[in-house]
Design an enzyme around this catalytic site. Sequence first.
Site, mmCIF file in Angstrom:
data_model
loop_
_atom_site.group_PDB
_atom_site.id
_atom_site.type_symbol
_atom_site.label_atom_id
_atom_site.label_comp_id
_atom_site.label_asym_id
_atom_site.label_seq_id
_atom_site.Cartn_x
_atom_site.Cartn_y
_atom_site.Cartn_z
ATOM 1 N N ASP A 201 10.221 -6.864 -2.977
ATOM 2 C CA ASP A 201 8.979 -7.229 -3.612
ATOM 3 C C ASP A 201 9.166 -7.787 -5.096
ATOM 4 O OD1 ASP A 201 6.179 -7.652 -4.315
ATOM 5 O OD2 ASP A 201 5.838 -6.981 -1.947
ATOM 6 N N HIS A 240 2.392 -5.809 -6.879
ATOM 7 C CA HIS A 240 2.352 -5.655 -5.558
ATOM 8 C C HIS A 240 3.443 -4.717 -4.937
ATOM 9 C CE1 HIS A 240 3.166 -7.838 -1.456
ATOM 10 N NE2 HIS A 240 1.759 -7.776 -1.439
ATOM 11 N N SER A 414 -0.081 -6.975 3.860
ATOM 12 C CA SER A 414 0.726 -6.264 2.731
ATOM 13 C C SER A 414 0.651 -4.999 2.784
ATOM 14 C CB SER A 414 0.411 -6.774 1.371
ATOM 15 O OG SER A 414 1.006 -8.047 1.064
#
Length: 693
Positions: A201, A240, A414
């Site tokens: 990520d 994230h 996600s």
Amino acid sequence: MYWQLVRILVLFDCLQKILAIEHDSICIADVDDACPEPSHTVMRLRERNDKKAHLIAKQHGLEIRGQPFLDGKSYFVTHISKQRSRRRKREIISRLQEHPDILSIEEQRPRVRRKRDFLYPDIAHELAGSSTNIRHTGLISNTEPRIDFIQHDAPVLPFPDPLYKEQWYLNNGAQGGFDMNVQAAWLLGYAGRNISVSILDDGIQRDHPDLAANYDPLASTDINGHDDDPTPQDDGDNKHGTRCAGEVASIAGNVYCGVGVAFHAKIGGVRMLDGPVSDSVEAASLSLNRHHIDIYSASWGPEDDGRTFDGPGPLAREAFYRGVKAGRGGKGSIFVWASGNGGSRQDSCSADGYTTSVYTLSVSSATIDNRSPWYLEECPSTIATTYSSANMNQPAIITVDVPHGCTRSHTGTSASAPLAAGIIALALEANPNLTWRDMQHIVLRTANPVPLLNNPGWSVNGVGRRINNKFGYGLMDAGALVKLALIWKTVPEQHICTYDYKLEKPNPRPITGNFQMNFSLEVNGCESGTPVLYLEHVQVLATFRFGKRGDLKLTLFSPRGTSSVLLPPRPQDFNSNGIHKWPFLSVQTWGEDPRGKWTLMVESVSTNRNVGGTFHDWSLLLYGTAEPAQPNDPRHSSVVPSSVSAESPFDRITQHIASQEKKKKQRDSRDWQPKKVENKKSLLVSAQPELRV
């Protein structure tokens, strides 16, 4: 002299423009954007020799900036001088292509990759101005929407972490008292010990109070920054990866935030989305320390815009293959992937080459009320589902946040993939000998469809399992997964049979307007080679062109009557280039006997008679085993089932359509002023396929 110089400058300017046009034409792909500058160059030697690689690079004004693979033959190289012209760079690359010690050298351009989370649509404008400077009051971000959480009875395991009771997906908090049965796995004594998970990520905050004790430097690196520290940039946008990491391995019992699904697992991160993402960057991420990392979790992919077909490049595909063949000491790396957030644009995860890879375990989402979220995409490659959320009025996923805080609002697919990765870590602790294929088997066998049965789209496949294009086989069940892992026997060797459809003349076949064509193949189970009698993955490689690609629908019918919508219509896909051997994937026929007639139905929903194109070819790839996956599984008959040689379910569907059309014509003929009926043109094509084993 002056005018000669002017003419030279004008000529040079024209030449540069011509070169630029040629350059742009090279990278025309599935989008209309101008071709970007190369972001990475990968040099591959014929033999492993680091010293020689550095010497060659130095001689040509280049420097080595890491390696995308562990084979020692491939290197990232960059130009030392930032002032070199594009033409000069090309000359150097061209010269190196002729070097006797170099197998290949390739300039790679950045690829569009998006994280699969989102801001709730109804509050996105409110957060736009402050999203880059999030600060925390206590533990919770003060920029998040206020959510009234449903309070439940005290959980079985009374962790003191302040947000644990609000983790509804761990505490029977979904409608009907459902959750993912994680506590059952914990009570059996499994929390992910000795399992390493890496989040691919934008990096992870390795010193976060709820992650630091579980941080694994061997599962971490910074490909964007060319160092080993995966800490994300502190600009508000790069949280994230940290959030995903917290879902997997937040520490339990430290009175901070909540609890990770596998709270004793080791967690690492690869910083690879915080910069240009090329094929080699993806390959390097997917290849990192494959003998140490057990699970790679990815919550990103191509644009979920309803008009893109995109997937891994050749290096990333090689990384997937090497991972399942050599990772984890030969048992195979486990790649968990988020299925996508393009549902509001009527996108399909079948157009995403990461979720349609045989080597990934694709995970979907469900909400607290056991419904499909508005962003969910449909495709038959989805294996199972975990929880997430749909809007600001529903509880989302609780996890850690940047900097050093917590959040109640992690969402999208996600959030689903890391939950699945954590559950898989529990099963791997229970049985470290599970292969990558074993894991796919036990995930789909233990997935629970019951909480999600009120949603449309459920059907039963040829071996009696419920399947859904949105949810796969159902909600992941950690307790059931661990229990099955404890007694699971390694599956037999996988074989692959390929059947190529031979299109009769005209070839390619013209297709126009609103039509339906059916292409059938007779499959014998690879009698001329090692047979495939118990299916796992099924792939269709198709090539076609059509005036509006999004008007086409592809459906595959198995001999046992299972229908898989490989490609639904995508209204926003106006591409006229079509697709070339795109690998559509279905896991919905898992366990079926493949022998008999397979039919690919190609149809158009176009209302424009003048739109047209050509259908070129298709191939059927059957992955599976000659023996049952487990010793006690039912065995298929050694004789091709009679239902296959007789009328198949697809034949009955075709006959029903013909019957309805006949009745409609009869009604029209009785009218005084008959209406013009535009029926779909139906062409049933059958041929003996060419078999490759």
